[in-house]
Design a protein around this motif. Structure first.
Motif: not given
Length: 334
Positions: A40-48, A302-306
């Motif tokens: 989970v933590l690695s996914f959040v890091s990669l997504s960021t 994600l805010i920018y994308a929305l």
């Protein structure tokens, strides 16, 4: 035989078995929980990293996006990118495993944490001021907020963050490893004075400025919206263009207002707890509070994308590799 087995088991729990009494113990989690947590933590890091990299490429590549506001967003995206690339993996490694990288790297990591976070906060303050001038003093915006001045302010912001970080981690830089209680950990302990200064300069002061500016922006934006609705039946082509510009500015202010609210939601738990306990990093809640703190860097893109159509269009052009075509930087992304 039983004693030998117990001694072997104790050695396996130590980060450095050869150091015995002076070694830290490994974090003992069931393998399934450890795998889930790290995934989970690695996914959040990669997504960021990936999301902020898209913003950096978009604003840097397309000339239509080279506006003062977007340059400020670029500064924020760079700091968020560094959070995902350096700070999140460092915190995962620091909190879930033994620290094998030595005291010097630990001190450097602490310096980077302060540098990147301070740069991020400075960028958000500059974004708030940009929106304040755009909404409250629109006639002076073009002359007061120029691209050159904005770039200069960003440079001063990051330079100031660098000097402040030296003050913040000065003891660790002078004597690396002074805070650790055993071999195999990377901790950072600050004095009461340093913690108080950080609370004021990195939270209370910038939040006060941000809230003050956005209260002013909100009041003016509401009055402008009412004025636009009251004159909607009698507008010329020139006025309709001005109205569209105002709507665009109001939408940008709304989007960046959401950005500020999310920032406060992510930063408040850490700094609120620091009022009770100056050395937040020495508490059992440290990793959770720090990751909530860092999670803001994943939410911003994600805010920018929305709310920003240009960002969604830029993503399509980047993913489909159309940005590699000649002249793509002049595309009408807006």
């Amino acid at each position: 035989d039983g004693r030998l087995r117990m001694a072997t088991q104790e050695e396996e729990e130590l980060c450095f078995p050869q150091l015995a009494n002076s070694s830290c113990r490994k974090l003992t989690l069931h393998w399934s929980k450890a795998v889930l947590l790290n995934t989970v933590l690695s996914f959040v890091s990669l997504s960021t990293v990936l999301l902020n990299l898209l913003i950096i490429i978009s604003i840097s590549h397309f000339r239509k996006l080279h506006t003062t506001t977007n340059v400020l967003l670029l500064s924020l995206a760079v700091s968020d990118f560094l959070v995902g690339l350096l700070l999140m993996p460092g915190e995962i490694f620091r909190s879930t495993a033994c620290w094998f990288l030595g005291d010097v790297i630990c001190s450097l990591y602490c310096y980077l944490v302060c540098q990147i976070v301070s740069g991020s906060i400075g960028s958000i303050v500059l974004i708030s001021f940009d929106r304040y001038v755009a909404i409250c003093h629109p006639l002076h915006y073009a002359t007061r907020i120029t691209l050159g001045r904005v770039k200069c302010c960003i440079g001063l912001c990051w330079l100031g963050a660098g000097f402040y970080s030296i003050f913040y981690v000065r003891d660790e830089l002078i004597q690396p490893g002074r805070s650790k209680s055993c071999f195999g950990e990377c901790t950072f302990v600050i004095s009461y004075v340093t913690g108080t200064v950080d609370l004021v300069l990195n939270f209370i002061f910038p939040v006060s400025i941000i809230v003050f500016l956005y209260v002013r922006v909100f009041v003016v934006a509401v009055s402008q919206a009412r004025a636009m609705r009251s004159h909607v039946t009698a507008v010329t082509l020139h006025c309709s263009v001005n109205a569209a510009t105002k709507r665009s500015e109001l939408k940008a202010a709304k989007t960046l207002g959401i950005l500020i609210v999310v920032y406060l939601m992510c930063y408040c738990p850490y700094y609120s707890y620091s009022v009770v306990e100056v050395n937040v990093t020495s508490t059992v809640y440290a990793s959770f509070l720090i990751f909530v703190f860092y999670f803001n860097s994943c939410l911003n893109p994600l805010i920018y994308a929305l709310f920003y159509p240009w960002f969604r269009k830029a993503i399509r052009l980047i993913v489909t590799l159309q940005v590699l075509q000649p002249g793509s930087c002049d595309a009408n992304i807006l």
